[in-house]
Enzyme design. Sequence first.
Site, PDB file in Angstrom:
ATOM      1  N   ASP A  58       0.857  -1.196   0.000  1.00 55.83           N
ATOM      2  CA  ASP A  58       0.000   0.000   0.000  1.00 55.83           C
ATOM      3  C   ASP A  58       0.887   1.238   0.000  1.00 55.83           C
ATOM      4  OD1 ASP A  58      -1.866   1.955   0.309  1.00 55.83           O
ATOM      5  OD2 ASP A  58      -2.631   1.254   2.234  1.00 55.83           O
ATOM      6  N   LYS A  60       0.270   3.655  -2.278  1.00 57.11           N
ATOM      7  CA  LYS A  60      -0.544   4.708  -2.890  1.00 57.11           C
ATOM      8  C   LYS A  60       0.299   5.472  -3.916  1.00 57.11           C
ATOM      9  CE  LYS A  60      -3.854   5.087   0.875  1.00 57.11           C
ATOM     10  NZ  LYS A  60      -3.291   4.133   1.865  1.00 57.11           N
ATOM     11  N   ASP A  63       2.790   9.070  -9.222  1.00 59.76           N
ATOM     12  CA  ASP A  63       3.864   9.867  -9.843  1.00 59.76           C
ATOM     13  C   ASP A  63       3.717   9.805 -11.367  1.00 59.76           C
ATOM     14  OD1 ASP A  63       6.457  11.197 -10.192  1.00 59.76           O
ATOM     15  OD2 ASP A  63       6.858  10.559  -8.129  1.00 59.76           O
TER      16      ASP A  63
END
Length: 211
Positions: A58, A60, A63
């Site tokens: 996780d 997240k 980019d």
Amino acid sequence: MSALILALDTTSREEALRIASLTADHLDAIKIGYPLVLGAGLSIAGEIAALGVPVIADFKVADIPNTNTLICDQVFAAGCSAVICHAFPGGDSLEACVASAHAHGGECFVVCEMSHPGGAEWFSGGVAERFSGMAVTAGADGIIAPATRPARVAALREIIGTKKIYSPGVGAQGAAPEDVKALVDGVIVGRAIYGAADPSAAAREYRDRCR
Ligand code: XMP
């Protein structure tokens, strides 16, 4: 009926491996993130996977496509089976995560609406629906949607069809497995298991309630 995923947000390697060992028999996966990886290093992923439990990263990820690819390649090389990514950087960034996951035989999940109260501030008004649509377009394997708002989970299910939904917010954030288990593929529980006096008993109880 849903799977049970432990969010293992302890920050020490020893404590993480102790809890993972105590609970592994009752779990379908373990989710790790910045708290544990910044404390113990990414090699903890392989150590947990060696216990026989799939590991979900996780991070997240959010980019540009090239950086997302570099991050996800590291995640899967470390032994993770899935990665969690954000949709807001755009479809090309999301597709980079999906491509890396699938190249490694893994899965990619997309954050669509977050489980905490602030998640409703920003991800209301249709943005979560847009993110869910992006997850479908990018070929992601599923989404993350809030157990704290079952009606929202149901609305997002309409968009993603049979893709998976993993749902955090059970336990410390106030939701119960029974609130969403019929709607989702996996319930994510953190503090209510790893912070319990008896993590093994807590994991067993949550597993039974998810069935
Ligand atoms: P607790 O202790 O609250 O832990 O059971 C929940 C875990 O899930 C993560 N979390 C989320 N991750 N979208 C995500 O991708 C969300 O909406 C969300 N809400 C909680 C949290 O970081 C912790 O690991």
